[in-house]
Design a protein around this motif. Sequence first.
Motif, PDB file in Angstrom:
ATOM      1  N   MET A 218      36.387  57.863  61.068  1.00 61.55           N
ATOM      2  CA  MET A 218      37.356  57.321  60.113  1.00 61.55           C
ATOM      3  C   MET A 218      36.630  56.862  58.863  1.00 61.55           C
ATOM      4  O   MET A 218      35.663  56.101  58.929  1.00 61.55           O
ATOM      5  N   HIS A 219      37.126  57.313  57.708  1.00 60.19           N
ATOM      6  CA  HIS A 219      36.562  56.915  56.427  1.00 60.19           C
ATOM      7  C   HIS A 219      37.271  55.669  55.908  1.00 60.19           C
ATOM      8  O   HIS A 219      38.333  55.273  56.397  1.00 60.19           O
ATOM      9  N   THR A 220      36.665  55.068  54.938  1.00 60.29           N
ATOM     10  CA  THR A 220      37.254  53.862  54.342  1.00 60.29           C
ATOM     11  C   THR A 220      38.570  54.168  53.642  1.00 60.29           C
ATOM     12  O   THR A 220      39.407  53.280  53.473  1.00 60.29           O
ATOM     13  N   THR A 221      38.760  55.406  53.251  1.00 61.25           N
ATOM     14  CA  THR A 221      40.012  55.793  52.597  1.00 61.25           C
ATOM     15  C   THR A 221      41.156  55.992  53.589  1.00 61.25           C
ATOM     16  O   THR A 221      42.282  56.222  53.179  1.00 61.25           O
ATOM     17  N   GLY A 222      40.846  55.918  54.888  1.00 56.58           N
ATOM     18  CA  GLY A 222      41.863  56.148  55.908  1.00 56.58           C
ATOM     19  C   GLY A 222      41.867  57.558  56.454  1.00 56.58           C
ATOM     20  O   GLY A 222      42.579  57.841  57.418  1.00 56.58           O
ATOM     21  N   LYS A 223      41.079  58.457  55.877  1.00 57.67           N
ATOM     22  CA  LYS A 223      40.995  59.827  56.358  1.00 57.67           C
ATOM     23  C   LYS A 223      40.242  59.863  57.677  1.00 57.67           C
ATOM     24  O   LYS A 223      39.254  59.161  57.863  1.00 57.67           O
TER      25      LYS A 223
END
Length: 356
Positions: A218-223
């Motif tokens: 999980m990325h910080t952007t929510g992806k």
Amino acid sequence: MHHRQYTSVNRTDEITVKAEKEPQPNKYRYVRKEGSCNVVFRHVPEEWLLFVTDIFTTLVEIRWRVMFLIFALSYILSWLFFGILFWVIALAHGDIKDPNTDPCVFEVRSFTAAFLFSLETQTTIGYGFRGMSENCIIAIITVTIQDVMSCFIDTFVIGIAVAKMASARKRAQTVGFSNRAAINLRNGHLFLSWRVGDFRRHHMVEGTATAQIVRTMMHTTGKVDVTYEDLVIQQKDIILVTPTTIYHKIEPGSPLYNMSYADLREATFELVVSFTYTDDSTGILHQTRTSYTPEEILWGQLFQEMIRVGRKSYRVDYNLFHRTEKVHIPLVSAKESEEKKQLHLAQHSPHAPDIR
């Protein structure tokens, strides 16, 4: 000075080696233990249209209580619909107002009688009180249409019921995996293993076992990125006469090759395993799935033997299906174990130089 390569472990001892950081449990499983995928689809284009277009599959997948409700309503509503038609025909012909006229349908002088005639016609009960006359062609056409529709409804209901009872999901529940996977030694090499067995008697099924390492990031952007790595299985084509232990050799190219016991305790991947086979009774293709988190992969464990030889047959004790016992195993990764083994062989080779 040689490093210690193996740690002796007794059956009653516990492995006390801990990683520098405590393993953090995964918040979500990609595949649940019973095999269903923990995925929810949202904003699917024309979702309801897809369900209606493939109505047969939709009804096969819904719950039994919902299916019974839908089928009961299909019969009741059809009886009610044609009952209303017969009542309207009786009103238009004057059968209700004037009981002395020749009716379109005998003994249909009210809505209740029209509903009962509709029910008796569609279910072919025929009590003998009500019946068609030759006075109204529209009533004859309506009875013909109702008879044809009743055949379609019966065929649809029977087909759905048979398909649900013969569903691959139900058969898949009789083929199961062990609750835990295990890492142990075979012929001096580390192997990852798990067990699969058919819980029904007299069912010889031949199938193929597969396994994948699933990682989610999980990325910080929510992806969220989902990656898959295939595991090479030793003898993946299996005839499942008796419970079978499936092995994956941890060798170069394996996602677990650089993973030690401490690394396994910190890992966040998910091992998804499946067994795809064709049932010999129905000829239907089935697939059984489950998953193992790092906490469910036991390091230094070996599955106990289930098969014993009796006087006239082989005996399988399913009480031992999930049981394991501790064995001697290195706590380092397979890569480090192989490097130490090669170094040990090189140092004890008769052609090795004498270093003083």
